[in-house]
Scaffold this active site. Structure first.
Site, PDB file in Angstrom:
ATOM      1  N   GLU A 123       0.805  -1.215   0.000  1.00 39.73           N
ATOM      2  CA  GLU A 123       0.000   0.000   0.000  1.00 39.73           C
ATOM      3  C   GLU A 123       0.839   1.267   0.000  1.00 39.73           C
ATOM      4  OE1 GLU A 123      -3.923  -1.777   2.290  1.00 39.73           O
ATOM      5  OE2 GLU A 123      -2.537  -0.575   3.447  1.00 39.73           O
ATOM      6  N   CYS A 136       3.206   8.478   1.835  1.00 40.44           N
ATOM      7  CA  CYS A 136       3.735   7.477   2.755  1.00 40.44           C
ATOM      8  C   CYS A 136       4.015   6.220   1.940  1.00 40.44           C
ATOM      9  CB  CYS A 136       2.695   7.240   3.850  1.00 40.44           C
ATOM     10  SG  CYS A 136       3.225   6.087   5.097  1.00 40.44           S
ATOM     11  N   CYS A 143       6.122  -7.153   7.098  1.00 41.21           N
ATOM     12  CA  CYS A 143       7.298  -6.761   7.874  1.00 41.21           C
ATOM     13  C   CYS A 143       7.647  -7.914   8.799  1.00 41.21           C
ATOM     14  CB  CYS A 143       6.995  -5.499   8.696  1.00 41.21           C
ATOM     15  SG  CYS A 143       8.429  -4.879   9.616  1.00 41.21           S
ATOM     16  N   CYS A 147       6.205  -5.756  15.594  1.00 41.66           N
ATOM     17  CA  CYS A 147       5.876  -4.865  16.713  1.00 41.66           C
ATOM     18  C   CYS A 147       4.429  -5.162  17.125  1.00 41.66           C
ATOM     19  CB  CYS A 147       6.026  -3.403  16.293  1.00 41.66           C
ATOM     20  SG  CYS A 147       7.720  -3.005  15.830  1.00 41.66           S
ATOM     21  N   CYS A 150       1.355  -3.091  15.771  1.00 43.55           N
ATOM     22  CA  CYS A 150       1.326  -2.747  14.335  1.00 43.55           C
ATOM     23  C   CYS A 150       0.674  -3.843  13.516  1.00 43.55           C
ATOM     24  CB  CYS A 150       2.751  -2.497  13.841  1.00 43.55           C
ATOM     25  SG  CYS A 150       2.851  -2.221  12.072  1.00 43.55           S
ATOM     26  N   CYS A 374      -1.515   5.369  10.412  1.00 50.00           N
ATOM     27  CA  CYS A 374      -0.301   4.668  10.838  1.00 50.00           C
ATOM     28  C   CYS A 374      -0.626   3.311  11.423  1.00 50.00           C
ATOM     29  CB  CYS A 374       0.387   5.408  11.981  1.00 50.00           C
ATOM     30  SG  CYS A 374       1.042   6.971  11.585  1.00 50.00           S
TER      31      CYS A 374
HETATM   32  N1  SAH Z   1       9.019   0.066  10.050  1.00 53.51           N
HETATM   33  C1  SAH Z   1       9.256   1.441  10.208  1.00 53.51           C
HETATM   34  C2  SAH Z   1       8.376   2.332   9.342  1.00 53.51           C
HETATM   35  C3  SAH Z   1       6.913   1.961   9.204  1.00 53.51           C
HETATM   36  S1  SAH Z   1       5.853   2.169  10.569  1.00 53.51           S
HETATM   37  C4  SAH Z   1       9.104   1.833  11.671  1.00 53.51           C
HETATM   38  O1  SAH Z   1       8.597   1.046  12.438  1.00 53.51           O
HETATM   39  O2  SAH Z   1       9.532   2.920  12.006  1.00 53.51           O
HETATM   40  C5  SAH Z   1       5.538   3.922  10.663  1.00 53.51           C
HETATM   41  C6  SAH Z   1       5.143   4.370  12.097  1.00 53.51           C
HETATM   42  O3  SAH Z   1       3.818   3.953  12.449  1.00 53.51           O
HETATM   43  C7  SAH Z   1       6.060   3.784  13.133  1.00 53.51           C
HETATM   44  O4  SAH Z   1       6.451   4.751  14.085  1.00 53.51           O
HETATM   45  C8  SAH Z   1       5.173   2.754  13.774  1.00 53.51           C
HETATM   46  O5  SAH Z   1       5.630   2.397  15.016  1.00 53.51           O
HETATM   47  C9  SAH Z   1       3.838   3.438  13.766  1.00 53.51           C
HETATM   48  N2  SAH Z   1       2.712   2.539  14.027  1.00 53.51           N
HETATM   49  C10 SAH Z   1       2.642   1.222  13.750  1.00 53.51           C
HETATM   50  N3  SAH Z   1       1.445   0.714  14.136  1.00 53.51           N
HETATM   51  C11 SAH Z   1       0.746   1.739  14.664  1.00 53.51           C
HETATM   52  C12 SAH Z   1      -0.580   1.850  15.218  1.00 53.51           C
HETATM   53  N4  SAH Z   1      -1.400   0.810  15.265  1.00 53.51           N
HETATM   54  N5  SAH Z   1      -0.979   3.060  15.667  1.00 53.51           N
HETATM   55  C13 SAH Z   1      -0.155   4.130  15.560  1.00 53.51           C
HETATM   56  N6  SAH Z   1       1.091   4.085  15.037  1.00 53.51           N
HETATM   57  C14 SAH Z   1       1.543   2.906  14.596  1.00 53.51           C
HETATM   58 FE1  SF4 Z   2       7.476  -3.376  11.028  1.00 57.80          FE
HETATM   59 FE2  SF4 Z   2       5.225  -2.255  11.928  1.00 57.80          FE
HETATM   60 FE3  SF4 Z   2       7.303  -2.589  13.578  1.00 57.80          FE
HETATM   61 FE4  SF4 Z   2       7.463  -0.752  11.616  1.00 57.80          FE
HETATM   62  S1  SF4 Z   2       6.030  -0.723  13.351  1.00 57.80           S
HETATM   63  S2  SF4 Z   2       9.023  -2.270  12.189  1.00 57.80           S
HETATM   64  S3  SF4 Z   2       6.260  -1.783   9.988  1.00 57.80           S
HETATM   65  S4  SF4 Z   2       6.110  -4.238  12.583  1.00 57.80           S
END
Ligand code: SAH
Ligand code: SF4
Length: 395
Positions: A123, A136, A143, A147, A150, A374
């Site tokens: 996306e 974005c 990934c 996390c 996420c 996000c």
């Molecule tokens: N993998 C990279 C970039 C993609 S994520 C990273 O983790 O930095 C982009 C941002 O969105 C990151 O700061 C991530 O932690 C945040 N993010 C992920 N899931 C989220 C959620 N459910 N609510 C708010 N922010 C989120």
């Molecule tokens: Fe991967 Fe989501 Fe963690 Fe970013 S926030 S490193 S996209 S799992």
């Protein structure tokens, strides 16, 4: 040496897919020109039999048509001999990612569900604001880092996106916004954030090659000051990101204690907070005019206390970081193990940081109605397959 971060084993609650699959050669045997450097285009023309001097000139012309004019059809390239156009078209292609679905949110945010040639979905999201427009961009399908907050981290399929699939997101957005030829003034698409699906520093070479094209003055022409790369903390690649790409850095910190960060960002078990912040302090090009952004997702009763805010200030001061903090209200998704902090809590947290003289805006979620905010990025195909799995398990 190429950065083979693909195969790094990452401790986490779920084992990552160990070997992302390589992108396949195009089924029709043609060579994709998008994503290649000028030199690589020249070499590809040479390999197809064009003589060296001509290849050099044609590479320059093709570069201009592809990245300045947005042309995808060789027949429209008026300074290339008519007779040569079909020769090029037989051997080369200039493509965009396939569009499965394009959605527009009530707040103007656009989301594209895209597809690679080998059928993987990913996306891209465009967020218009009064004074800028931010795209974005995704770096991977899924990934490996899992996390816990996420949605992308729960995808089972993972593959690195190729340079043409990364640059292609920017070009497709330009197509949709009608922004060809490239021009420095009056653009809607002004900024790029590598904050879509995936961890950009686990796909270093492709992200670097793609961003070099995005930053090329005769190409897409976006300044490195308007590009931000976000990492969850792949410490060994951060210095190279600064040296070889040179864009702004954002770091997904999200917690200030080992215990909590280990839980919500499992990569922390490999690269801890001290190491990460030291790498930030050493990041080439960071200074008071170009600050590092620390992203902090607000999770209710998890990482959002006054004490956490004070510790965050202490850490930023201790490492003398030119920092700003971006507070991101947690965007929920079905089955997520967390809730978003209350508005009052977020405000109190922000105030503590702000009173220490550090900027700490709260990010307004955009495009929530189309799952574009996000951490909500997870493709429909994955959601469907998940639903199918659940049904199988229930049966
Ligand atoms: N993998 C990279 C970039 C993609 S994520 C990273 O983790 O930095 C982009 C941002 O969105 C990151 O700061 C991530 O932690 C945040 N993010 C992920 N899931 C989220 C959620 N459910 N609510 C708010 N922010 C989120
Ligand atoms: Fe991967 Fe989501 Fe963690 Fe970013 S926030 S490193 S996209 S799992």
């Amino acid at each position: 040496m190429s950065a083979d971060t693909n195969l790094m084993p990452i401790p986490g609650p779920v084992d990552p897919v160990p070997v992302p699959r390589a992108a396949p050669v195009r089924a029709d045997g043609r060579v994709e020109l998008v994503g290649l450097s000028r030199e690589a285009i020249r070499d590809a023309l040479g390999a197809a039999g064009m003589d060296v001097r001509q290849a050099k000139l044609r590479a320059k012309q093709l570069w201009h048509w592809i990245y300045n004019r947005g042309v995808t059809d060789f027949a429209l390239m008026t300074d290339i001999a008519k007779a040569q156009q079909p020769w090029l078209a037989e051997r080369f292609s200039i493509s965009r990612p396939g569009v499965v679905e394009a959605q527009v949110s009530t707040d103007g945010t656009r989301k594209w569900l895209l597809k690679t040639d080998d059928g993987h979905e990913f996306e891209a999201v465009f967020i218009p604001d009064a004074d800028r427009g931010t795209l974005c961009v995704s770096s991977q399908v899924g990934c490996t880092l899992n996390c816990r907050f996420c949605h992308t981290g729960t995808m089972r399929l993972v593959r690195n996106l190729e340079p043409h699939e990364i640059v292609g997101q920017v070009m497709l957005a330009r197509d949709a916004l009608g922004e060809w030829p490239s021009q420095p003034e009056g653009r809607m698409l002004t900024n790029i954030v590598m904050m879509g699906m995936g961890e950009p520093l686990y796909n270093f070479d492709n992200v670097r090659d793609a961003l070099k094209i995005v930053m090329d003055g005769d190409g897409l022409g976006l300044s490195k000051r308007r590009i931000t790369l976000s990492t969850s903390g792949v410490v060994p690649m951060m210095a190279r990101a600064g040296e070889e790409i040179g864009v702004n850095l954002a770091v997904s910190l999200h917690a200030v204690t080992k215990e909590i960060r280990d839980e919500i960002v499992p990569l922390n078990r490999k690269y801890g907070i001290e190491e990460l912040l030291q790498a930030c302090a050493n990041y080439p090009g960071a200074n008071n005019a170009r600050r590092i952004t620390f992203e902090y997702v607000m999770l209710r009763d998890k990482n959002d206390s006054d004490e956490h805010a004070r510790e965050l200030v202490r850490l930023i001061r201790h490492y003398r970081l030119p920092a700003k903090v971006n507070l991101i209200p947690f965007n929920p998704w079905p089955g997520a193990p967390y809730e978003c902090s209350t508005d009052e809590r977020i405000r109190a947290f922000s105030n503590i940081i702000f009173e220490a003289g550090i900027s700490a805006p709260v990010r307004t979620p955009r495009g929530r109605d189309i799952d574009a905010a996000c951490g909500q990025l997870k493709t429909a195909a994955e959601k469907r397959s998940r639903a199918a799995l659940d049904r199988e398990q229930a049966a």
